[in-house]
Structure formats: C-alpha cells, structure tokens
Write a protein that holds these residues in place. Structure first.
Motif, PDB file in Angstrom:
ATOM      1  N   ALA A   1       0.857  -1.190   0.000  1.00 56.30           N
ATOM      2  CA  ALA A   1       0.000   0.000   0.000  1.00 56.30           C
ATOM      3  C   ALA A   1       0.887   1.232   0.000  1.00 56.30           C
ATOM      4  N   SER A   2       0.530   2.202  -0.845  1.00 55.81           N
ATOM      5  CA  SER A   2       1.342   3.424  -0.968  1.00 55.81           C
ATOM      6  C   SER A   2       0.457   4.655  -0.858  1.00 55.81           C
ATOM      7  N   GLY A   3       0.681   5.451   0.183  1.00 53.50           N
ATOM      8  CA  GLY A   3       0.021   6.740   0.328  1.00 53.50           C
ATOM      9  C   GLY A   3      -1.493   6.680   0.372  1.00 53.50           C
ATOM     10  N   LEU A   4      -2.058   5.654   1.015  1.00 53.98           N
ATOM     11  CA  LEU A   4      -3.518   5.517   1.047  1.00 53.98           C
ATOM     12  C   LEU A   4      -4.158   6.623   1.876  1.00 53.98           C
TER      13      LEU A   4
ATOM     14  N   GLY B   1     -10.481  -3.987  -1.870  1.00 51.51           N
ATOM     15  CA  GLY B   1     -11.191  -3.485  -3.030  1.00 51.51           C
ATOM     16  C   GLY B   1     -12.647  -3.179  -2.767  1.00 51.51           C
ATOM     17  N   LEU B   2     -13.027  -3.110  -1.484  1.00 48.41           N
ATOM     18  CA  LEU B   2     -14.409  -2.789  -1.124  1.00 48.41           C
ATOM     19  C   LEU B   2     -14.634  -1.290  -1.047  1.00 48.41           C
ATOM     20  N   LEU B   3     -13.549  -0.518  -0.925  1.00 47.78           N
ATOM     21  CA  LEU B   3     -13.597   0.946  -0.925  1.00 47.78           C
ATOM     22  C   LEU B   3     -12.517   1.465  -1.865  1.00 47.78           C
ATOM     23  N   GLU B   4     -12.835   2.516  -2.590  1.00 47.89           N
ATOM     24  CA  GLU B   4     -11.814   3.192  -3.379  1.00 47.89           C
ATOM     25  C   GLU B   4     -11.154   4.264  -2.519  1.00 47.89           C
ATOM     26  N   PRO B   5      -9.836   4.342  -2.518  1.00 50.44           N
ATOM     27  CA  PRO B   5      -9.185   5.410  -1.764  1.00 50.44           C
ATOM     28  C   PRO B   5      -9.377   6.757  -2.452  1.00 50.44           C
ATOM     29  N   THR B   6      -9.338   7.810  -1.676  1.00 54.25           N
ATOM     30  CA  THR B   6      -9.332   9.154  -2.255  1.00 54.25           C
ATOM     31  C   THR B   6      -8.041   9.380  -3.019  1.00 54.25           C
ATOM     32  N   SER B   7      -6.957   8.844  -2.486  1.00 46.81           N
ATOM     33  CA  SER B   7      -5.670   8.867  -3.184  1.00 46.81           C
ATOM     34  C   SER B   7      -4.836   7.695  -2.696  1.00 46.81           C
ATOM     35  N   GLY B   8      -3.776   7.393  -3.436  1.00 45.69           N
ATOM     36  CA  GLY B   8      -2.917   6.276  -3.078  1.00 45.69           C
ATOM     37  C   GLY B   8      -3.248   5.031  -3.879  1.00 45.69           C
ATOM     38  N   SER B   9      -2.484   3.978  -3.647  1.00 44.10           N
ATOM     39  CA  SER B   9      -2.649   2.767  -4.449  1.00 44.10           C
ATOM     40  C   SER B   9      -2.334   1.519  -3.636  1.00 44.10           C
ATOM     41  N   VAL B  10      -2.895   0.392  -4.095  1.00 42.63           N
ATOM     42  CA  VAL B  10      -2.587  -0.928  -3.551  1.00 42.63           C
ATOM     43  C   VAL B  10      -2.098  -1.794  -4.708  1.00 42.63           C
ATOM     44  N   VAL B  11      -0.994  -2.483  -4.485  1.00 51.78           N
ATOM     45  CA  VAL B  11      -0.437  -3.393  -5.487  1.00 51.78           C
ATOM     46  C   VAL B  11      -0.386  -4.785  -4.881  1.00 51.78           C
ATOM     47  N   PHE B  12      -0.959  -5.756  -5.604  1.00 47.88           N
ATOM     48  CA  PHE B  12      -0.972  -7.141  -5.141  1.00 47.88           C
ATOM     49  C   PHE B  12      -0.175  -7.993  -6.122  1.00 47.88           C
ATOM     50  N   ASP B  13       0.897  -8.583  -5.629  1.00 51.13           N
ATOM     51  CA  ASP B  13       1.753  -9.452  -6.446  1.00 51.13           C
ATOM     52  C   ASP B  13       2.159  -8.757  -7.750  1.00 51.13           C
ATOM     53  N   GLY B  14       2.509  -7.475  -7.627  1.00 48.85           N
ATOM     54  CA  GLY B  14       2.971  -6.714  -8.775  1.00 48.85           C
ATOM     55  C   GLY B  14       1.890  -6.083  -9.626  1.00 48.85           C
ATOM     56  N   GLN B  15       0.612  -6.336  -9.293  1.00 47.32           N
ATOM     57  CA  GLN B  15      -0.503  -5.827 -10.095  1.00 47.32           C
ATOM     58  C   GLN B  15      -1.259  -4.742  -9.332  1.00 47.32           C
ATOM     59  N   PRO B  16      -1.378  -3.524  -9.893  1.00 48.38           N
ATOM     60  CA  PRO B  16      -2.189  -2.494  -9.246  1.00 48.38           C
ATOM     61  C   PRO B  16      -3.655  -2.928  -9.173  1.00 48.38           C
ATOM     62  N   ILE B  17      -4.277  -2.736  -8.001  1.00 47.51           N
ATOM     63  CA  ILE B  17      -5.666  -3.175  -7.843  1.00 47.51           C
ATOM     64  C   ILE B  17      -6.585  -2.049  -7.379  1.00 47.51           C
ATOM     65  N   THR B  18      -6.096  -0.818  -7.353  1.00 47.87           N
ATOM     66  CA  THR B  18      -6.976   0.320  -7.078  1.00 47.87           C
ATOM     67  C   THR B  18      -7.332   0.989  -8.399  1.00 47.87           C
ATOM     68  N   GLY B  19      -8.593   1.424  -8.494  1.00 46.44           N
ATOM     69  CA  GLY B  19      -9.047   2.093  -9.695  1.00 46.44           C
ATOM     70  C   GLY B  19      -9.192   1.181 -10.888  1.00 46.44           C
TER      71      GLY B  19
ATOM     72  N   SER C   1     -11.305  -2.284 -12.842  1.00 47.25           N
ATOM     73  CA  SER C   1     -12.665  -2.797 -12.993  1.00 47.25           C
ATOM     74  C   SER C   1     -12.906  -3.992 -12.081  1.00 47.25           C
ATOM     75  N   GLN C   2     -14.184  -4.273 -11.831  1.00 46.70           N
ATOM     76  CA  GLN C   2     -14.539  -5.448 -11.040  1.00 46.70           C
ATOM     77  C   GLN C   2     -14.067  -6.727 -11.726  1.00 46.70           C
ATOM     78  N   ARG C   3     -14.071  -6.726 -13.040  1.00 44.70           N
ATOM     79  CA  ARG C   3     -13.597  -7.895 -13.782  1.00 44.70           C
ATOM     80  C   ARG C   3     -12.110  -8.140 -13.514  1.00 44.70           C
ATOM     81  N   THR C   4     -11.329  -7.062 -13.448  1.00 44.07           N
ATOM     82  CA  THR C   4      -9.909  -7.192 -13.139  1.00 44.07           C
ATOM     83  C   THR C   4      -9.695  -7.653 -11.702  1.00 44.07           C
ATOM     84  N   LEU C   5     -10.565  -7.192 -10.809  1.00 43.11           N
ATOM     85  CA  LEU C   5     -10.439  -7.553  -9.391  1.00 43.11           C
ATOM     86  C   LEU C   5     -10.832  -9.000  -9.110  1.00 43.11           C
ATOM     87  N   ARG C   6     -11.665  -9.576  -9.944  1.00 46.36           N
ATOM     88  CA  ARG C   6     -12.218 -10.903  -9.651  1.00 46.36           C
ATOM     89  C   ARG C   6     -11.150 -11.964  -9.361  1.00 46.36           C
ATOM     90  N   PRO C   7     -10.126 -12.120 -10.203  1.00 42.02           N
ATOM     91  CA  PRO C   7      -9.098 -13.126  -9.867  1.00 42.02           C
ATOM     92  C   PRO C   7      -8.298 -12.772  -8.621  1.00 42.02           C
TER      93      PRO C   7
END
Length: 255
Positions: free
Chosen positions: A6-9, A51-69, A71-77
């Motif tokens: 997590a970076s700057g959430l 992924g239940l809330l969008e941050p106002t700013s900042g990002s979350v990366v899971f296993d090298g993949q950004p998961i903030t901002g 689509s739900q389709r991208t989040l599903r796996p």
C-alpha cells in the motif's frame, strides 16, 4: 517484491480524512499487524486493500498488479487470492444457509466453466475445510445460530480458505469473542498460516495479539501511521508515547 503493498492511502468523507497517507508492505508468508484504537482508520484500510472501498488517493499493489481504480472484472481473480475474515462472526454468516452452503458458496461463485466441481467434490472440499478449522462433519447440515461465537468464526475462516487464497485480511477477528475463545482462534490462525503458507494483514486494537502473531507492526492513530517496524522493534523499543500507551493498556494474553 512484496506480495501486498500500500502506498500513500488516503480516504476522505467530505472534510473528514479518516485515512491519511498510509503506506506499508507485506512479504509473502509474513504477518503485518495493523494496530490502533477504535476509530483510528484500521478497518477503512482493510476495506481499501480488499477493493471494497476506493481510496481518495494512493494505491494498492498485489503481487505486482495495481488493484486500485480497476474494474470489477480485473479484481475478480485477485479476490480469489485475497479473502477477508471480519469482526462479527454471526453477521458475516447468512442465517438462512446451512454451513455446507456457506462454505461452498465461494467455490460455486468463482469456479470456471471448464472446471466445475461435482456435488460430491464440493461436499468433500467442505469436509476438509471444516476439519482444518477444528470442526467435524456434523456441522455441515446445521445453521449458524446453532453454533457458539468461536465456532461461527471457525466457519468464517473455513469459508475464507475455500478458494485457497494467499492472503487473509483479518479485521478484528477475535474482538467479539471472550478471551479464552479468542486465544483459541488466534492459535488456529497461527497453525493455518504455517500449514497453508498464508500471508496475513491482521488488524486489532490489542497489542498483545499483534505481538503474538505479527512479523511487523504498523501503529495507527487518527488515520495516520505513527510507528512502523519489526515486532521486536515496536514492542521492545517503542518511540511514540501512543505506542507505549497501547502496550500498557492491554494485559498479556495466555496464548
């Protein structure tokens, strides 16, 4: 590379900023204890990570993949690989569903068309999951109201493990239980982490619990991280008065 970062959430509701610039990382197989008083923003961080809330700013990366901002389709796996266990073990369970249905539900929702599980396979998987959390097969046909709080939390954990996730986000998983039952659940979580090589984000207001489970500790106060480091560094040499207060406020648990 960290498994979860997590970076700057930050998260604001109007003029109120409930999370303010929170950054941390968790290596595979480790536990980050996120600790602070009620209202410090811990659960908001958990919901952003999931992924239940969008941050106002900042990002979350899971296993090298950004998961903030995304689509739900991208989040599903990603959701198959990162599962929550919430505070209230009764509210998290559908009272109209039997335990077998509750545990099987994520398997049914996330299974792919080319890999459908038969009814027998689903039942066998539910049996195995129940045994892994210390419950026997007789629980499968029963409803949530027939179980104690500790047993219900074991069912929640079994459901979270159904998809063989890599990360569990544990948001105050024992705070609704009495001390002895909570200690049993914490020991179960420790055993499961070793058995399944899980990575934990463990959220609690109890420093003794965090000290027992965590590899690293992040201390939150009023939405900000005020101290962050290894378990021994934070617990044995706390720099902040707030951290010292948390350490003094809760008695050691017999775990």
């Amino acid at each position: 590379m960290p498994l979860l970062e997590a970076s700057g959430l930050s998260k604001s509701y109007g003029p109120a900023r409930v999370v303010d610039g929170v950054s941390f990382s968790i290596e595979r197989g480790e536990t980050l204890g996120l600790v602070g008083e009620s209202g410090s923003g811990k659960s908001t961080v958990a919901r952003i990570v999931l992924g239940l809330l969008e941050p106002t700013s900042g990002s979350v990366v899971f296993d090298g993949q950004p998961i903030t901002g995304v689509s739900q389709r991208t989040l599903r796996p990603v959701r198959r690989r990162m599962q929550p266990v919430f505070q209230d073990p009764f509210a998290a369970l559908n009272p109209r569903m039997r335990v077998e249905q509750i545990i099987a539900e994520p398997l049914i929702i996330h299974r792919r068309a080319h890999h459908r599980l038969s009814r027998a396979d689903l039942r066998s998987r539910c049996h195995d999951l129940l045994r892994s959390v210390g419950l026997d097969d007789s629980a499968l046909r029963r409803f949530p109201h027939e179980f104690s709080g500790g047993q219900r939390q074991r069912i929640n954990i079994a459901r979270a493990l159904a998809l063989q996730p890599e990360v569990l986000v544990l948001d105050e998983p024992v705070s609704a239980l009495d001390v002895s039952v909570g200690a049993q659940i914490v020991n179960l979580l420790r055993d499961l982490q070793r058995e399944f090589r899980l990575t934990y984000l463990f959220i609690s207001h109890s420093m003794p619990l965090v000290r027992y489970l965590a590899t690293n500790i992040a201390v939150m106060q009023r939405g900000r991280l005020v101290e962050y480091g290894s378990r021994d560094q934070i617990c044995d040499h706390p720099r902040q008065i707030y951290t010292q207060t948390l350490l003094a406020a809760t008695p050691e648990l017999r775990l």
